[in-house]
Motif scaffolding. Structure first.
Motif, short mmCIF file in Angstrom:
data_model
loop_
_atom_site.label_atom_id
_atom_site.label_comp_id
_atom_site.label_asym_id
_atom_site.label_seq_id
_atom_site.Cartn_x
_atom_site.Cartn_y
_atom_site.Cartn_z
N LYS A 1 17.59 -0.16 -80.45
CA LYS A 1 17.36 -0.72 -79.12
C LYS A 1 17.23 -2.23 -79.19
CE LYS A 1 15.26 3.31 -76.97
NZ LYS A 1 14.01 3.96 -76.57
N PHE B 1 22.81 -8.16 -75.94
CA PHE B 1 22.76 -8.52 -74.53
C PHE B 1 22.39 -9.99 -74.36
CE2 PHE B 1 20.71 -8.66 -70.36
CZ PHE B 1 21.69 -8.07 -69.59
N LEU C 1 25.05 -12.42 -75.35
CA LEU C 1 26.07 -12.61 -74.31
C LEU C 1 25.55 -13.42 -73.13
CD1 LEU C 1 27.80 -9.12 -74.09
CD2 LEU C 1 28.82 -11.27 -74.84
N THR C 2 24.35 -13.07 -72.68
CA THR C 2 23.91 -13.64 -71.39
C THR C 2 23.32 -15.04 -71.51
OG1 THR C 2 21.84 -12.47 -71.69
CG2 THR C 2 23.49 -11.46 -70.25
N THR D 1 25.76 -17.86 -71.55
CA THR D 1 26.45 -17.86 -70.27
C THR D 1 25.58 -18.46 -69.19
OG1 THR D 1 27.34 -15.77 -71.01
CG2 THR D 1 27.85 -16.42 -68.78
N HIS E 1 25.44 -22.09 -69.64
CA HIS E 1 26.71 -22.64 -69.19
C HIS E 1 26.74 -22.73 -67.66
CE1 HIS E 1 31.02 -23.03 -68.42
NE2 HIS E 1 30.88 -21.98 -67.61
N ALA E 2 26.30 -21.63 -67.01
CA ALA E 2 26.37 -21.61 -65.55
C ALA E 2 25.49 -22.70 -64.95
CB ALA E 2 25.93 -20.24 -65.03
N ASN F 1 27.06 -26.06 -65.63
CA ASN F 1 28.26 -26.18 -64.80
C ASN F 1 27.88 -26.51 -63.36
OD1 ASN F 1 30.93 -26.03 -64.13
ND2 ASN F 1 30.90 -23.81 -63.82
N HIS G 1 26.76 -30.01 -63.08
CA HIS G 1 27.89 -30.92 -63.18
C HIS G 1 28.66 -30.97 -61.87
CE1 HIS G 1 31.35 -33.00 -64.73
NE2 HIS G 1 32.15 -31.98 -64.38
N LYS G 2 28.87 -29.76 -61.28
CA LYS G 2 29.62 -29.73 -60.03
C LYS G 2 28.83 -30.35 -58.89
CE LYS G 2 32.41 -26.59 -58.65
NZ LYS G 2 32.76 -25.26 -58.14
N ALA G 3 27.52 -30.25 -58.98
CA ALA G 3 26.69 -30.85 -57.93
C ALA G 3 26.68 -32.37 -58.07
CB ALA G 3 25.28 -30.30 -57.99
N GLY G 4 27.28 -32.87 -59.12
CA GLY G 4 27.42 -34.31 -59.25
C GLY G 4 26.33 -34.97 -60.05
#
Lengths: 355, 513, 124
Positions: free
Chosen positions: C74, C81, C84-85, C88, C91-92, C95, C98-101
């Motif tokens: 377990k 898990f 993987l998460t 990510t 990153h999210a 990201n 970054h997109k919000a400037g």
């Protein structure tokens, strides 16, 4: 039975409780709603850890899944519809609230003076009906998890009521906000929502399959089947370990919400239409209640699972518990989705008018 | 009655009669989700009427059994009492259950023309579904013999009520704030109640009410039980709209859809009041010193204050429905006063007033809803000339209003009379004074309406008479059923009075303190 | 004849303890980084340490402690898990920022010469 005056678990309990206190005070004093939502998640997670330490694993699991998990997502969804800052509370109101809370706390402290000490085996709660459940469960219901036995069979009618409570909450959201059964144009996906402060006009025009999200999409595609599988495990393992319909329903719904956050509301609506969700909310309760009606038809009392198998009452109990847990799963998952759809539908509406 | 025997002679139904206690809750509880799936408004309404009629029929069956001197016990899941949840029907809650299901039926009959105009067509089916769940919740609270099950069904009924109140938003956006206030306070009430139940479980180790009562009789009155008592009284007090905890009530009643106003005013606080009685008298022991002190020094003064202060507030309300809502809080004061006397006569008078008040407030809210429909009446001043423009509604409203004042020939007189007798018996002359003052105030605020309706000229646009939307027959009939009941129970109060008496005797164990 | 079993047992506990200790240490370093580093992107870097390395070490320690049992399996699943998460999620978040400037604080650090720093000034 250690010789130390305080054992390690007491210390852990004390640490967690003081952290809960600190988070609680911070929650009350903050005006930034985003921070409040996040701290609520922290609070629930701490509470869940504390419940584990108190050996209430089922409660801890529910708290983690519902309190720290999906509530946070739904609260964030709700926050998007309002402002990020709360208006400061007037001083007078603040003190009145404080006085009421203090009085409540004082009443509870007053009660503690006569309470049996924690874990006292001779206390009424541990020695009377609770102990009877422990003794009877194996012979009458035949499953190792007494919590599930009490929840779904001995006090199964309460759980039926709770399922209806969940349904009613979903009905409330559907009635007041609507879940967009009528459909409409594409809704923005969440990463775009986050970036709304920057270049809104551009984000709406681009498709959600923009390469910015490629990492998220790949990982999500790997994770979503695992999450669904885990939900089913939690659902059907509830007889043996912590778990059951409530937790599984929430986990299942969170898989769909993850999908919608990454692939967009439009795709999600195509996969699971709102009308389907609406029927699901009602269907779960009907499965639960229907089990009761079947037991009535077979000559038993309402929710008397023994009659489900004429030869082996224990097997009847297993069947009955399985059916009602499926009912809980369907209603809880659908209602969580209905609430999420309600907020998401709302967000698009706002976007059209104001943003 | 012959119809009833005809129905029960069908053998399939006769088999179900032993399950009547469970079915009276389960049928509406399952019918609610079915109404949601039906999704067609008219179909959902017909279905709801059918279900409410079935629930009313079943509750009459229960009432009949109880009048025959039996009490009914039903074990859910066939688990015996302390292990499982049981339903328990005696003369106290048989009355409440019949009242709730009967009022639901009348409110539904009255409601269709109202709902058609007040609620978006798309939402009507879900609205009726939620209403059925609310009905099941209220009956569930009244019928159960398990302390935690009370909490569960209190939640079922409360949450559906918040939703139903918020549906008034189609007419007035303030319904949303009203519902939100109700939600916050109601949730605090529920939390207090469940803390109290938790403390009781800690002290006794059981959740069955009869079992708790038995175990509390053994033990000394310790601090856990006292705290439990206080938490439960405050929690249920919030739900009952006991005087300083009533702030949610006026707006919730005033801004909800007409049909919901009728139903809530005549049932919701009544069920909470019943639960309060159930806990005070048959879970806790009303004779204990701590409780007697609470009765004499907390409940009775609160009741008196409510009777006078809220009547004064009602007198100055321009909005008709808020006026009636404040009057409801004042009337709850009468019931609490009866309860706080702690005698058989007092408790019986309080219960009888609960029954009668449901009849009169139901009728008043129905009439006001019709007036709003016909003339757009929101304020008392807008009712002028209604005696001419809407004679039927005005007459119904006046008769129910007279009953609220406590005028002879109406049911309101009977319960006030018994209340005064009980107060005199207890030697509480100040309570009698308060009843008189509060009744005079009622004459004043009901008088304002009657004066506007009959003594003032109808409004007119130049020479043209004002346009009146004709009241639908479907809505007039339930109004007049209630008006007739208000008169009927003056001449023959034997059934509610008998039930109230036997309930009070049962609760106080014959020996009044 | 040497009894190997108890020695192995001690070694196992020791290794497990060491893994967990190092994990906890990374947790501490990561936390202090989140508090002390100057801007969003460097902080997220520090947070990444607690999410990945520290957690994996802690899990490994627990698995060694648990031995070949279902619990270990377990824990391994939890590890996969998180593997993987966590990146990510990092990153999210990066990201989105970054997109919000949000611009990283770039530029070289130019520390003042020690001779120029007055002791009192530093205190204030």
């Amino acid at each position: 039975m250690s010789d130390l005056p305080i054992d390690i678990f007491t210390i852990i309990d004390l640490i967690i409780m003081s952290m809960l206190l600190v988070v609680g005070i911070a929650l009350v004093r903050l005006n930034n709603l985003f921070a409040v939502v996040m701290l609520y998640g922290v609070y629930s997670l701490l509470a869940a850890i504390w419940f584990v330490s108190l050996d209430a694993v089922d409660v801890a699991f529910t708290e983690a899944a519902v309190g720290a998990g999906i509530s946070t997502v739904l609260m964030l969804g709700a926050m998007l519809l309002t402002s990020r800052e709360a208006d400061p509370t007037p001083v007078l109101r603040r003190w009145t609230s404080f006085l009421i809370v203090a009085a409540t706390g004082a009443a509870l402290f007053y009660a503690t003076l006569d309470m049996p000490s924690f874990g006292d085996a001779a206390s009424p709660a541990n020695s009377y009906v609770g102990l009877q459940y422990m003794h009877h469960t194996i012979s009458e219901i035949g499953m190792p998890n007494v919590v599930t036995a009490v929840l779904a069979s001995y006090r199964g009618y309460d759980t039926f009521g709770e399922t209806v409570v969940v349904l009613t909450a979903g009905l409330g959201v559907m009635l007041i906000l609507g879940i967009g059964v009528s459909g409409g144009q594409a809704a923005p996906s969440a990463p775009e929502v986050q970036s709304k402060t920057a270049k809104k006009s551009k984000d709406v025009s681009v498709k959600s399959t923009e390469n910015h999200h490629i990492v998220l999409q790949v990982i999500a595609k790997m994770l979503i089947p695992i999450i669904v599988l885990y939900a089913l495990y939690v659902q059907f393992h509830g007889d043996f370990g912590p778990g059951g319909g409530f937790q599984a329903g929430v986990i299942l719904a969170s898989a769909v919400i993850l999908y919608s956050l990454i692939f967009g509301m439009e795709e999600t609506r195509r996969a699971i239409p709102p009308r389907f969700v609406q029927i699901g909310t009602a269907l779960g309760v009907l499965i639960y209640g229907g089990t009761g009606i079947v037991t009535l038809a077979l000559g038993g009392k309402f929710l008397d699972y023994n009659v489900l198998n004429a030869h082996d009452p224990v097997h009847g109990q297993h069947l009955g518990i399985m059916f009602v847990e499926i009912g809980v799963l369907v209603t809880v998952a659908s209602v969580m989705l209905a609430i999420y759809y309600g907020f998401a539908a709302r967000y698009r509406e706002l976007k059209d008018q104001d943003w | 009655m012959s119809l009833m025997s005809a129905i029960s002679s069908i053998s399939g139904l006769r088999d179900l009669l032993p399950h009547a206690a469970a079915l009276v809750v389960v049928i509406p509880l399952l019918a609610g989700p079915i109404a949601v799936i039906l999704a067609k408004a008219r179909l959902a309404w017909l279905w709801s009427v059918l279900v409410a009629a079935a629930a009313f029929g079943l509750s009459l069956v229960l009432l009949g059994t109880v009048l025959g001197g039996e009490t009914i016990t039903y074990e859910m899941g066939n688990w015996p009492a302390p292990l499982g949840i049981i339903y328990y029907v005696d003369s106290l809650n048989a009355l409440v259950i019949s009242l709730v299901s009967g009022m639901a039926l009348l409110a539904l009959l009255y409601g269709w023309p109202m709902v058609e105009r007040e609620i978006e067509p798309k939402k009507q089916a879900m609205f009726f579904g939620t209403f059925l769940i609310c009905l099941a919740g209220l009956i569930g609270v009244a019928i159960t013999g398990d302390a935690f099950n009370v909490f569960v069904f209190l939640e079922v009924s409360s949450i559906s009520t918040y939703v139903l109140v918020a549906m008034g938003a189609g007419q007035n956006r303030q319904a949303l704030t009203a519902s939100f206030n109700y939600l916050i306070l109601g949730t605090i009430g529920a939390t207090f109640f469940v803390i109290g139940v938790g403390l009781l479980y800690m002290a006794t180790g059981t959740l069955n009410m009869a079992d708790i009562s038995r175990l509390l009789a053994d033990g000394d009155n310790d601090r856990v039980v006292r705290a439990a008592f206080s938490f439960i009284v405050i929690g249920l007090g919030l739900k009952t709209a006991m005087f300083p905890l009533h702030t949610w009530l006026p707006n919730a009643y005033a801004f909800s859809p007409s049909m919901i106003g009728v139903f809530l005013a005549s049932t919701a606080t009544k069920v909470a009041f019943y639960t309060l009685i159930r806990f005070l008298f048959s879970v806790f022991h009303a004779g204990a010193p701590f409780e007697t002190a609470m009765f004499d020094y907390v409940l009775a003064p609160m009741a008196i204050t409510a009777m006078i202060v809220c009547s004064v507030q009602a007198s100055f309300q321009p909005d008709v429905r808020r006026l009636l809502a404040y009057s409801s809080v004042a009337q709850l004061g009468y019931m609490l006063l009866g309860l706080s006397m702690g005698t058989v006569a007092g408790l019986s008078a309080g219960l009888l007033h609960m029954f009668n008040h449901a009849l009169m407030k139901g009728a008043l809210f129905m009439a006001v809803g019709l007036a709003t429909l016909g003339l757009g009446v929101i304020q008392v001043s807008e009712m002028r000339g209604m005696g001419k423009t809407m004679p039927l509604t005005a007459a119904g409203l006046s008769i129910a209003g007279l009953s609220l004042m406590g005028v002879p020939l109406t049911a309101g007189f009977v319960s006030k009379y018994y209340l005064v007798i009980a107060a005199l018996e207890r030697g509480w002359w100040w309570a009698v004074a308060a009843i008189v003052v509060s009744s005079v105030l009622a004459i004043f605020y009901i008088g304002r309406m009657i004066e506007a309706m009959y003594l003032q000229k109808p409004p007119s646009h130049g020479d043209d008479p004002v346009i009146v939307v004709r009241s639908p027959i479907l809505a007039i009939v339930p109004l007049y059923i209630l008006v007739a009941a208000n008169i009927w129970f003056f001449f023959d109060p034997s059934v509610p009075k008998g039930l109230a008496d036997s309930a009070a005797t049962l609760l106080l164990g014959g020996g009044a303190p | 004849m040497i009894e190997w079993a108890p020695i192995l047992e001690v070694l196992r506990h020791g290794t497990a303890g060491a893994f967990m200790l190092v994990g906890a240490l990374f947790m501490l370093i990561g936390s202090s980084g989140v508090l002390r580093l100057p801007d969003f992107y460097t902080r997220i870097h520090a947070a990444g340490i607690t999410d990945t390395l520290a957690t994996v070490l802690l899990l490994a320690g627990m698995m060694i402690e648990a031995g070949f049992t279902q619990t270990s399996a377990k824990l391994a699943l939890v590890g996969i898990f998180l593997f993987l998460t966590s990146p990510t999620a990092t990153h999210a978040v990066a990201n989105a920022a970054h997109k919000a400037g949000l611009k990283p604080r770039l530029g070289t650090v130019e520390p003042p010469h020690p001779r120029d720093v007055d002791l009192n000034e530093e205190k204030s």
